[in-house]
Design an enzyme around this catalytic site. Structure first.
Site, PDB file in Angstrom:
ATOM      1  N   ARG A   1       0.774  -1.118  -0.022  1.00 54.39           N
ATOM      2  CA  ARG A   1       0.090   0.057   0.136  1.00 54.39           C
ATOM      3  C   ARG A   1       0.896   1.200   0.198  1.00 54.39           C
ATOM      4  O   ARG A   1       0.498   2.101   0.659  1.00 54.39           O
ATOM      5  CB  ARG A   1      -1.076   0.077   1.265  1.00 54.39           C
ATOM      6  CG  ARG A   1      -1.797  -1.094   1.372  1.00 54.39           C
ATOM      7  CD  ARG A   1      -2.775  -1.388   0.030  1.00 54.39           C
ATOM      8  NE  ARG A   1      -3.899  -2.508   0.235  1.00 54.39           N
ATOM      9  CZ  ARG A   1      -3.281  -3.520  -0.267  1.00 54.39           C
ATOM     10  NH1 ARG A   1      -1.941  -3.676  -1.002  1.00 54.39           N
ATOM     11  NH2 ARG A   1      -3.929  -4.841  -0.014  1.00 54.39           N
TER      12      ARG A   1
ATOM     13  N   GLU B   1      -4.417   3.422   6.243  1.00 50.36           N
ATOM     14  CA  GLU B   1      -4.141   3.184   4.886  1.00 50.36           C
ATOM     15  C   GLU B   1      -4.954   4.558   4.423  1.00 50.36           C
ATOM     16  O   GLU B   1      -4.651   4.869   3.146  1.00 50.36           O
ATOM     17  CB  GLU B   1      -5.073   1.957   4.391  1.00 50.36           C
ATOM     18  CG  GLU B   1      -4.751   1.695   2.920  1.00 50.36           C
ATOM     19  CD  GLU B   1      -5.563   0.177   2.662  1.00 50.36           C
ATOM     20  OE1 GLU B   1      -6.430   0.153   1.721  1.00 50.36           O
ATOM     21  OE2 GLU B   1      -5.368  -0.660   3.490  1.00 50.36           O
TER      22      GLU B   1
ATOM     23  N   SER C   1     -11.301  -0.040   4.150  1.00 51.92           N
ATOM     24  CA  SER C   1     -10.158  -0.216   4.931  1.00 51.92           C
ATOM     25  C   SER C   1      -9.479   0.692   5.450  1.00 51.92           C
ATOM     26  O   SER C   1      -8.589   1.641   4.696  1.00 51.92           O
ATOM     27  CB  SER C   1      -9.097  -1.274   4.677  1.00 51.92           C
ATOM     28  OG  SER C   1      -9.892  -2.611   4.062  1.00 51.92           O
TER      29      SER C   1
END
Length: 344
Positions: A166, A338, A242
């Site tokens: 990520r 995130e 998320s």
């Protein structure tokens, strides 16, 4: 080149999936990178410039100074082709899920596991989006970017992007926010390829449908079914999917964790490290379905922080701090967001 409209004190509530109230000092919509020079000349010198795509992975403050540019650059073409593979160049303003569906209609495989991820194509390499065992870097070829300060165009290949979990070079402090990513090239398979079904509940879903030899479209359908059952529709319940990354810990730390929590789930990660589902950690701390004020953790998936209505970006941020602190205290594992927290 069409002239872009410049708005002042623009309401960004419809342009972020958390649905938080945010006013942009200046706002313009970009449909072609050629509009950038003329647009940047219309705001005072030194004005901060920010790009905003689908607004699905950001947490906005109540006010954004400077110029916010909504990216709506479309366009799609075949950049290269062989009997087995195809390189597709797509405008960064495309909705990512719509692009995935387009590739499936053409019979191309490679990004079916990334179906239903919200946001735009331009956000995909910044975040190195991933799901169910596949990441963007697995199919990434190159991208075209424009440096906002100079207007110069630069090509980034996979190595230049420094992809990680990520993560990419575009999230590093020295370069973050300094480029407009205009076009992305992705290499896909034209013939039947090895689909990835081992991660998560994909095989279980395919078995329920009695599909023994899944095609990319079957895998995408399974992913859509699974994600739809676990994640709330942001149009009905504000969220950014998320909120935290799944933490990756050392093998030694995993053994210590497993000794205390024998039922802890895990997945292998590179370099003999272990990935722990952040949702499980948060759930174990009692956050699933918990609401404080206008913010809570989704009742079906603790990893998803939701706006129950009227929450500010600051309120959501404070809630996320409490969640992360409780995980740190119980498991000695630090959660990393995130979602990108945008500064005023």
């Amino acid at each position: 080149m069409s002239t872009t409209l410049l708005h002042r004190n623009f309401d960004l509530r419809p342009h972020n999936s958390f649905g938080v109230a945010c006013r942009a000092e200046y706002l313009a919509t970009l449909t072609d990178e050629a509009q950038l020079p003329e647009l940047l000349q219309r705001v005072p010198t030194g004005t901060p410039v920010r790009m905003l795509g689908g607004g699905s992975n950001v947490l906005l403050p109540e006010y954004l100074s400077g110029l916010t540019i909504l990216n709506q650059q479309k366009g799609i073409r075949i950049a290269a082709e062989t009997p087995n593979e195809v390189v597709v160049e797509v405008g960064s303003g495309w909705n990512w899920h719509e692009f995935v569906l387009w590739t499936l209609r053409q019979g191309y495989g490679g990004i079916e596991n990334l179906a239903l991820i919200p946001g735009t194509v331009g956000a995909a390499p910044i975040q190195n989006i991933g799901a169910y065992g596949v990441e963007l870097k697995d199919v990434f070829e190159a991208l075209t970017a424009v440096e906002l300060a100079s207007g110069q165009t630069r090509i980034f290949n996979a190595e230049d992007c420094v992809f990680g979990y990520r993560h990419s070079i575009f999230k590093q402090q020295k370069i973050a926010g300094k480029f407009y990513l205009s076009k992305i090239k992705i290499k896909l398979s034209k013939k039947r390829h090895q689909v990835h079904t081992a991660y998560g509940a994909i095989n279980q879903q395919l078995a329920a449908w009695r599909i023994e030899r899944p095609r990319p479209c079957d895998v995408a359908a399974a992913v859509i079914e699974i994600r739809s059952s676990k994640l709330p529709n942001w149009r009905q319940l504000g969220n950014a999917g998320s909120f935290f990354k799944n933490p990756i810990i050392s093998d030694e730390k995993w053994e210590a964790l497993r000794a205390k929590f024998p039922n802890a789930p895990s997945y292998p990660a590179p370099h003999r490290r272990i990935k722990i589902p952040a949702g499980w950690l948060i759930d174990q701390c009692g956050w699933k379905g918990k609401v404080i004020g206008n913010v809570g953790c989704y009742e079906r998936q603790a990893l998803v922080i939701v706006n129950h209505g009227g929450a500010t970006g600051a309120e959501i941020y404070r809630f996320s701090e409490m969640v992360a602190q409780s995980v740190l205290e119980r498991f000695e594992i630090a959660l990393e967001r995130e979602v990108n927290v945008v500064q005023p």
